[in-house]
Design a protein around this motif. Structure first.
Motif, short mmCIF file in Angstrom:
data_model
loop_
_atom_site.label_atom_id
_atom_site.label_comp_id
_atom_site.label_asym_id
_atom_site.label_seq_id
_atom_site.Cartn_x
_atom_site.Cartn_y
_atom_site.Cartn_z
N LEU A 67 3.59 -13.73 -16.73
CA LEU A 67 4.03 -14.30 -15.46
C LEU A 67 3.38 -15.66 -15.28
N PRO A 68 4.11 -16.62 -14.69
CA PRO A 68 3.54 -17.97 -14.52
C PRO A 68 2.39 -17.98 -13.54
N HIS A 69 1.43 -18.84 -13.82
CA HIS A 69 0.25 -18.96 -12.97
C HIS A 69 0.65 -19.48 -11.59
N GLY A 70 0.11 -18.86 -10.55
CA GLY A 70 0.40 -19.27 -9.19
C GLY A 70 1.55 -18.53 -8.55
N SER A 71 2.31 -17.76 -9.32
CA SER A 71 3.41 -16.99 -8.74
C SER A 71 2.88 -15.74 -8.05
N ALA A 72 3.76 -15.11 -7.26
CA ALA A 72 3.36 -13.89 -6.56
C ALA A 72 3.02 -12.79 -7.56
N GLY A 73 3.76 -12.74 -8.67
CA GLY A 73 3.46 -11.73 -9.68
C GLY A 73 2.10 -11.93 -10.31
N TYR A 74 1.74 -13.19 -10.55
CA TYR A 74 0.42 -13.45 -11.11
C TYR A 74 -0.68 -13.14 -10.10
N GLN A 75 -0.47 -13.54 -8.84
CA GLN A 75 -1.48 -13.28 -7.81
C GLN A 75 -1.62 -11.80 -7.50
N SER A 76 -0.62 -11.00 -7.91
CA SER A 76 -0.71 -9.56 -7.66
C SER A 76 -1.88 -8.93 -8.43
N LEU A 133 0.80 -1.22 0.00
CA LEU A 133 0.00 0.00 0.00
C LEU A 133 0.84 1.27 0.00
N THR A 134 2.08 1.20 0.43
CA THR A 134 2.90 2.41 0.55
C THR A 134 4.12 2.42 -0.36
N GLY A 135 4.41 1.32 -1.00
CA GLY A 135 5.58 1.27 -1.86
C GLY A 135 5.41 2.13 -3.11
N THR A 136 6.51 2.66 -3.60
CA THR A 136 6.47 3.56 -4.77
C THR A 136 7.10 2.92 -6.01
N THR A 137 7.41 1.64 -5.93
CA THR A 137 8.00 0.94 -7.08
C THR A 137 7.17 -0.30 -7.39
N TRP A 138 6.80 -0.44 -8.64
CA TRP A 138 5.99 -1.58 -9.06
C TRP A 138 6.72 -2.30 -10.19
N THR A 139 7.46 -3.36 -9.85
CA THR A 139 8.22 -4.12 -10.84
C THR A 139 8.04 -5.62 -10.58
N PRO A 140 6.86 -6.17 -10.75
CA PRO A 140 6.65 -7.58 -10.46
C PRO A 140 7.33 -8.53 -11.43
N GLN A 141 7.80 -8.02 -12.58
CA GLN A 141 8.42 -8.88 -13.59
C GLN A 141 9.94 -8.85 -13.53
N PHE A 142 10.50 -8.09 -12.60
CA PHE A 142 11.94 -8.00 -12.47
C PHE A 142 12.47 -9.18 -11.65
N ALA A 143 13.83 -9.36 -11.72
CA ALA A 143 14.44 -10.43 -10.93
C ALA A 143 14.25 -10.19 -9.43
N ASN A 144 14.32 -8.90 -9.03
CA ASN A 144 14.05 -8.52 -7.64
C ASN A 144 12.74 -7.73 -7.63
N PRO A 145 11.62 -8.42 -7.57
CA PRO A 145 10.33 -7.74 -7.76
C PRO A 145 9.98 -6.82 -6.60
N LYS A 146 9.32 -5.73 -6.95
CA LYS A 146 8.78 -4.79 -5.97
C LYS A 146 7.28 -4.65 -6.23
N TYR A 147 6.52 -4.58 -5.13
CA TYR A 147 5.06 -4.58 -5.25
C TYR A 147 4.45 -3.37 -4.53
N GLY A 148 4.89 -2.18 -4.90
CA GLY A 148 4.26 -0.97 -4.37
C GLY A 148 3.17 -0.50 -5.32
N ILE A 149 1.93 -0.47 -4.89
CA ILE A 149 0.79 -0.22 -5.75
C ILE A 149 0.60 1.25 -6.08
N LEU A 150 1.30 2.15 -5.40
CA LEU A 150 1.05 3.59 -5.58
C LEU A 150 1.26 4.07 -7.02
N PRO A 151 2.26 3.59 -7.77
CA PRO A 151 2.36 4.04 -9.17
C PRO A 151 1.12 3.71 -10.00
#
Length: 321
Positions: free
Chosen positions: A282-291, A74-92
């Protein structure tokens, strides 16, 4: 004895008629019960479908939040779920959604309201019956067509206009996507608002005219306040339609998740990200897909808050007047 014998057929006919009336009454009651059940199921279907959607979003989001912190989400400012080091900040994604929606509303609400006032209070019958169906045809155009219209026509025009004031505008921008979204939702705002204004009793208009008001004064001070509930419903529908728009922003906004409030820049919206991931990146069942379910839950919450706010404002206005 003769009188008794002659009365028996009448009694028999009376009993037969009573049985037939009772049978007809039971059949009518059974039909009414079936119709009541069908109407109840139809009325409750929207509630059940909504509950099912919310249930799926919550269930899948729980699996996502097992791997990702809610605070980070909810507070992160970076949204890169497809990167090797994914970030899941929804603000962008939230900022892109709100900016494109704000641009769309800045276009649709004034134009739609003015068109509704004209059609309701000033347009002759022939003009109204011609313009209104034509205006409503805009809502029948596929949104992907609007997207390419924004990309191939609106964006070059905006680039040409911005060059005069020294502003560099990319081919992909929230401004062009928002403007076309506003054009798309004008029919929703104008049609529903015009219907609400037309439902205002003529006695209120005649009372305003009797007190010396002209047509524009009557429209602003009498018709619009009286029709505010319907106009508010049209606005809420327009907001919800703009927030949930997918193809226009996916084609014309840039698909780059960036935390910015500048409409001239590229950005991604929540719906555009859902489309991107749903294509199989993104593969089904991964954190990126569930995002996508967590993002969908945020989108649903935003729409719900706007609807609740619109309901509260309309209710307060009715109490004040």
């Amino acid at each position: 004895m003769a009188e008794t014998a002659s009365a028996r057929p009448q009694v028999k006919r009376l009993r037969t008629r009573q049985k037939l009336d009772k049978t007809k009454r039971r059949i009518r009651e059974a039909k009414e019960m079936v119709i009541s059940i069908v109407l109840f199921l139809a009325a409750s279907s929207s509630v059940l479908i909504t509950a099912g959607i919310v249930g799926v979003l919550i269930y899948e989001s729980i699996a996502f939040f097992r791997d990702v912190s809610v605070i980070e989400f909810l507070t992160g400012t970076t949204w890169t779920p497809q990167f090797a080091n994914p970030k899941y900040g929804i603000l962008p994604l939230v900022s892109g959604t709100l900016v494109t929606t704000a641009v769309a509303l800045a276009v649709a609400l004034p134009i739609g309201t003015i068109a509704a006032v004209y059609l309701s209070e000033f347009a002759p019958f022939v003009v109204r019956e011609t313009i209104k169906p034509t205006l409503e045809l805009l809502s029948a155009v596929p949104t992907v067509v609007y997207g390419y219209f924004a990309l191939n026509f609106v964006a070059p025009v905006l680039q040409y206009l911005c060059s005069f004031v020294g502003i560099e505008l990319s081919t992909f921008s929230m401004l062009s996507a928002g403007i076309v979204m506003g054009i798309m939702i004008i029919p929703y705002v104008s049609s529903l608002s015009e219907d609400a204004m037309r439902s205002v009793p003529m006695l209120l208009r005649e009372g305003s005219y009797a007190l010396g008001g002209n047509r524009i004064t009557t429209a602003i001070n009498v018709v619009i306040p009286s029709a505010l509930s319907g106009i508010g419903a049209a606005y809420i529908l327009g907001i919800s339609r703009a927030i949930g728009e997918t193809m226009i922003v996916a084609v014309a906004a840039g698909m780059q998740p960036k935390l910015t409030l500048n409409p001239t820049e590229q950005a991604a919206t929540i719906t555009a990200f859902i489309v991107q991931v749903s294509l199989g990146d993104l593969p089904h069942g991964s954190a990126g897909y569930q995002s996508i379910f967590a993002a969908g839950l945020v989108l649903f919450s935003m729409t719900l808050m706007f609807n609740i706010a619109g309901y509260v404002l309309r209710r307060r206005y009715h109490q004040a007047y």
